[in-house]
Design a protein around this motif. Structure first.
Motif, PDB file in Angstrom:
ATOM      1  N   LEU A   1     -71.438  -6.877  17.541  1.00 25.47           N
ATOM      2  CA  LEU A   1     -70.251  -6.568  16.735  1.00 25.47           C
ATOM      3  C   LEU A   1     -70.561  -5.517  15.665  1.00 25.47           C
ATOM      4  N   ILE A   2     -71.696  -5.689  14.994  1.00 24.71           N
ATOM      5  CA  ILE A   2     -72.076  -4.700  13.959  1.00 24.71           C
ATOM      6  C   ILE A   2     -72.229  -3.315  14.611  1.00 24.71           C
ATOM      7  N   PHE A   3     -72.926  -3.318  15.751  1.00 23.71           N
ATOM      8  CA  PHE A   3     -73.188  -2.057  16.453  1.00 23.71           C
ATOM      9  C   PHE A   3     -71.883  -1.406  16.940  1.00 23.71           C
ATOM     10  N   ALA A   4     -70.946  -2.253  17.430  1.00 26.66           N
ATOM     11  CA  ALA A   4     -69.671  -1.720  17.935  1.00 26.66           C
ATOM     12  C   ALA A   4     -68.856  -1.099  16.813  1.00 26.66           C
ATOM     13  N   THR A   5     -68.855  -1.741  15.643  1.00 26.80           N
ATOM     14  CA  THR A   5     -68.087  -1.167  14.524  1.00 26.80           C
ATOM     15  C   THR A   5     -68.699   0.165  14.085  1.00 26.80           C
ATOM     16  N   ILE A   6     -70.029   0.226  14.086  1.00 26.12           N
ATOM     17  CA  ILE A   6     -70.686   1.496  13.705  1.00 26.12           C
ATOM     18  C   ILE A   6     -70.366   2.574  14.738  1.00 26.12           C
ATOM     19  N   ARG A   7     -70.413   2.193  16.019  1.00 29.34           N
ATOM     20  CA  ARG A   7     -70.173   3.206  17.063  1.00 29.34           C
ATOM     21  C   ARG A   7     -68.718   3.689  17.059  1.00 29.34           C
TER      22      ARG A   7
ATOM     23  N   ASP B   1     -68.801  13.576  12.532  1.00 23.89           N
ATOM     24  CA  ASP B   1     -69.193  14.931  12.919  1.00 23.89           C
ATOM     25  C   ASP B   1     -70.679  14.942  13.300  1.00 23.89           C
ATOM     26  N   VAL B   2     -70.953  14.465  14.517  1.00 21.20           N
ATOM     27  CA  VAL B   2     -72.339  14.374  14.991  1.00 21.20           C
ATOM     28  C   VAL B   2     -72.679  15.658  15.755  1.00 21.20           C
ATOM     29  N   PRO B   3     -73.862  16.232  15.557  1.00 24.51           N
ATOM     30  CA  PRO B   3     -74.230  17.436  16.335  1.00 24.51           C
ATOM     31  C   PRO B   3     -74.167  17.139  17.839  1.00 24.51           C
TER      32      PRO B   3
ATOM     33  N   TRP C   1     -76.774  15.214  19.705  1.00 26.55           N
ATOM     34  CA  TRP C   1     -76.991  13.812  19.299  1.00 26.55           C
ATOM     35  C   TRP C   1     -75.845  12.905  19.729  1.00 26.55           C
ATOM     36  N   LYS C   2     -74.786  13.477  20.282  1.00 25.05           N
ATOM     37  CA  LYS C   2     -73.612  12.675  20.636  1.00 25.05           C
ATOM     38  C   LYS C   2     -73.938  11.672  21.740  1.00 25.05           C
ATOM     39  N   GLY C   3     -73.272  10.519  21.693  1.00 27.21           N
ATOM     40  CA  GLY C   3     -73.450   9.514  22.753  1.00 27.21           C
ATOM     41  C   GLY C   3     -74.661   8.628  22.525  1.00 27.21           C
ATOM     42  N   ASN C   4     -75.486   8.504  23.580  1.00 30.65           N
ATOM     43  CA  ASN C   4     -76.614   7.575  23.499  1.00 30.65           C
ATOM     44  C   ASN C   4     -77.686   7.937  22.468  1.00 30.65           C
ATOM     45  N   PRO C   5     -78.031   9.243  22.275  1.00 26.70           N
ATOM     46  CA  PRO C   5     -79.079   9.534  21.287  1.00 26.70           C
ATOM     47  C   PRO C   5     -78.787   8.965  19.909  1.00 26.70           C
ATOM     48  N   ILE C   6     -77.579   9.197  19.414  1.00 25.26           N
ATOM     49  CA  ILE C   6     -77.248   8.690  18.070  1.00 25.26           C
ATOM     50  C   ILE C   6     -77.163   7.165  18.085  1.00 25.26           C
TER      51      ILE C   6
END
Lengths: 190, 56
Positions: A148-154, A161-163, A166-171
């Motif tokens: 749940l914590i991870f889902a809210t962050i994602r 504004d992620v480079p 880094w988008k997707g799995n890397p971030i």
């Protein structure tokens, strides 16, 4: 072992995802939306609890008396698969509302290694039935908490504004690593 | 004798598994849940059977 210590340890300190790195597939796969994470988390709690209690009973009442302890792995795999089928059928027949919210996630759980991990861990650690029950609730609760914590962050990351690189799995991996470091601080709790 | 018991237990579990699988498949989906669609956009597991069915 003190049951509260066991519960807190399984929930936070030895968290199944961030400390043991088990169940990473649904952790990364079903965490892009909070609604999916809630459904998956609830289904995991239900299945791990039922499957672990049944596995414990099978081991101590069937395999140990017959001297077949070495068969626990194959027996637990089959038992978990059968239990998931049974739960899905039971929910289909008796609780349409529950089926609506959990039904889709039930078949996915058969392949979640955390289910087998908890069943085997209860035996390896030599837990009695009460300890097995506590551990079988705490471990999936820890799984759901982190999911749940991870889902809210994602969800927030999706609009951040992620480079591009880094988008997707890397971030997501970077976030998971930071969460693992944060959770390691719970080690001093007990 | 012990090996025989082992084979019997494994066979029994396999049988239960197969029986439950068939029984589950033959159990009708409750009313209102016929068109339940998984939220595959929120899931990254690409080799899942549900996703494959959805894509078909």
């Amino acid at each position: 072992m003190n049951l509260l210590t066991l519960f807190l340890s399984a929930l936070l300190i030895n968290n199944v995802i961030l400390s043991k790195f088990i169940g990473m597939c649904p952790f990364l796969g079903v965490s892009t939306k909070l609604s999916s994470a809630i459904g998956m988390g609830l289904a995991v709690i239900f299945v791990i609890f039922g499957a672990s209690c049944l596995s414990w009973a099978l081991y101590y009442y069937v395999l140990v008396p017959l001297g077949l302890e070495y068969m626990k792995l194959i027996c637990f795999i089959l038992l978990i698969a059968a239990f998931v089928q049974f739960v899905e059928m039971f929910v289909k027949k008796n609780s349409p509302s529950l089926y609506k919210s959990l039904g889709i996630y039930l078949p996915l759980i058969t392949t979640n290694c955390a289910v087998l991990y908890v069943a085997l861990d209860n035996i390896t650690q030599g837990y009695n039935f009460i300890e097995t029950v506590v551990n079988s609730i705490a471990v999936p609760a820890g799984f759901m908490l982190v999911l749940l914590i991870f889902a809210t962050i994602r969800e927030r990351l999706a609009s951040a504004d992620v480079p591009d690189a880094w988008k997707g799995n890397p971030i997501a991996f970077v976030v998971a690593a930071i969460m693992a470091i944060a959770f390691s601080a719970f080690a001093g709790l007990v | 004798m012990r090996v025989l018991f082992g084979i019997l237990i494994a066979a029994a579990l396999l049988g239960v598994n197969a029986w439950l699988y068939i029984a589950n498949k033959n159990t009708p989906v409750p009313e209102g849940c016929e068109n339940l669609k998984p939220d595959c956009s929120g899931c990254g597991i690409t080799d899942c059977a549900i996703r494959k069915k959805e894509e078909e």
